[in-house]
Write a protein that holds these residues in place. Sequence first.
Motif, mmCIF file in Angstrom:
data_model
loop_
_atom_site.group_PDB
_atom_site.id
_atom_site.type_symbol
_atom_site.label_atom_id
_atom_site.label_comp_id
_atom_site.label_asym_id
_atom_site.label_seq_id
_atom_site.Cartn_x
_atom_site.Cartn_y
_atom_site.Cartn_z
ATOM 1 N N ARG A 45 -2.640 -2.082 -7.100
ATOM 2 C CA ARG A 45 -2.185 -1.381 -5.894
ATOM 3 C C ARG A 45 -1.647 -2.406 -4.896
ATOM 4 N N ARG A 46 -0.512 -2.076 -4.323
ATOM 5 C CA ARG A 46 0.113 -2.983 -3.355
ATOM 6 C C ARG A 46 -0.822 -3.151 -2.157
ATOM 7 N N VAL A 73 -0.392 -3.551 1.020
ATOM 8 C CA VAL A 73 -0.051 -2.905 2.294
ATOM 9 C C VAL A 73 0.002 -1.389 2.135
ATOM 10 N N THR A 74 0.828 -0.912 1.192
ATOM 11 C CA THR A 74 1.031 0.540 1.047
ATOM 12 C C THR A 74 -0.035 1.217 0.197
ATOM 13 N N ARG A 75 -0.774 0.424 -0.579
ATOM 14 C CA ARG A 75 -1.792 0.910 -1.511
ATOM 15 C C ARG A 75 -1.203 1.768 -2.635
ATOM 16 N N LYS A 76 0.117 1.701 -2.792
ATOM 17 C CA LYS A 76 0.759 2.431 -3.877
ATOM 18 C C LYS A 76 0.597 1.653 -5.185
ATOM 19 N N ASN A 92 1.484 -0.049 -8.661
ATOM 20 C CA ASN A 92 2.656 -0.782 -9.141
ATOM 21 C C ASN A 92 2.300 -1.502 -10.441
ATOM 22 N N ASP A 127 1.596 -9.539 -2.206
ATOM 23 C CA ASP A 127 1.964 -8.634 -3.295
ATOM 24 C C ASP A 127 2.577 -9.471 -4.425
#
Length: 406
Positions: free
Chosen positions: A43-44, A46-49, A51, A82
């Motif tokens: 998970r990134r 900053v965005t927690r998305k 990847n 990241d």
Amino acid sequence: MALTIKKIEAAKAKDKNYRISDGNGLSLLILPSGTKTFVYRYRRPVTRKENNITYGQFPELSLADARCLHAHAKALLTKGVDPGEDRKIKKSEESEDNSFKNVASEWLNKNSTEWTPKTHSTNQGRLENHVFPFIGQMPIAEITPKTILAILQRIEAKGIHETAHRVSALCSQVFRYAIFVGKVENDPAHVVKNALPPISKTRKHRAALTDPKEVGKLLRAIEDYTGHYIVKQALRVGLYTFTRSIEIRGMEWDEVDLDRREWRVPSKRMKMRKPHIVPLSSQVLSILNEVKELGLPSIYVFPSVVNNSNMLSENTLNTALRRLGYTKEQLCYHGFRGTCTTLLYETGWPTDMVERQLAHVQTNQVRAAYDHAQYIEERTRMMQSFADYIDSLRDGGSVIPFKKRA
């Protein structure tokens, strides 16, 4: 359970993608095609998305190397960096360092001391105008013959065929330099060089006079020139010596030895950056003595008509020829070299001697030294015979080849 080499090799393809975990986020992705790739799902910061990072395929990338790459990525993530973005930045920087433009600029800089400023500027200009806008930012290793051919055809479509050939040669030199420094393995420009029409069918030579009677008319026109005295004498000496514009315009008194009847042009003004000796005929010596008697306060033999501290401007000699009635299609100053060369060849002077007088560099240095020693006396006789011959043409004499030997 951690991956092993045996486990990886034994993994079979299925109808859908599936993963085998190595732990700590690293896994082996197996595709239906059988391709096995090491990937990291995270998970990134900053965005927690979610990847994915692809490290490489097995067996080209070993399990041990994949774990090293993974450890580095995990360390970055621990610091809040990241790892996916970090890889993109580094790849971009690497691509920029190896871009065609950067490699070509490197090559231009390496050769700057070997070329005249004008040659450097011309080569740089051709690359900036015809090449950099299209492939400047491309990684040089990714450029193909098809890419180069498209550039050359674009130039050719404009009708500037000689420029297309020159750009092709420049690109080839850049690629050869890139091969030398280990950035590429081949020269795609060399592959397509024969795709262009032969230059002999398209090349427009510098405008020159080759008919002896027309040469006689030219000398009479220069004798009657009503413009500035210095410009007139520069034209006369230029025709007697068939030297290049920058050589004659930049001629300095310190370079001239009237007693030895020699003019030594320094390497800084020569096209090939090699010093050159010009034997002086009695006609040229007479002109130089006349100019010297003027007592002009200048280091230049033919100073600017505006400011004695400068040499004649680049366009002055061609402008004078226009005043004499010659169009740019009929004659330019550089055409003097073609005129004189034609007369010398037609009257039987040896090619080696003429080429040496034109300062066309002999690539074999031993041969070059031999040429200098053997031909300086003969070149002196040649230059005097040539000056006498064109004077006879000026005076309306018959067009009879002048004798080669004194």
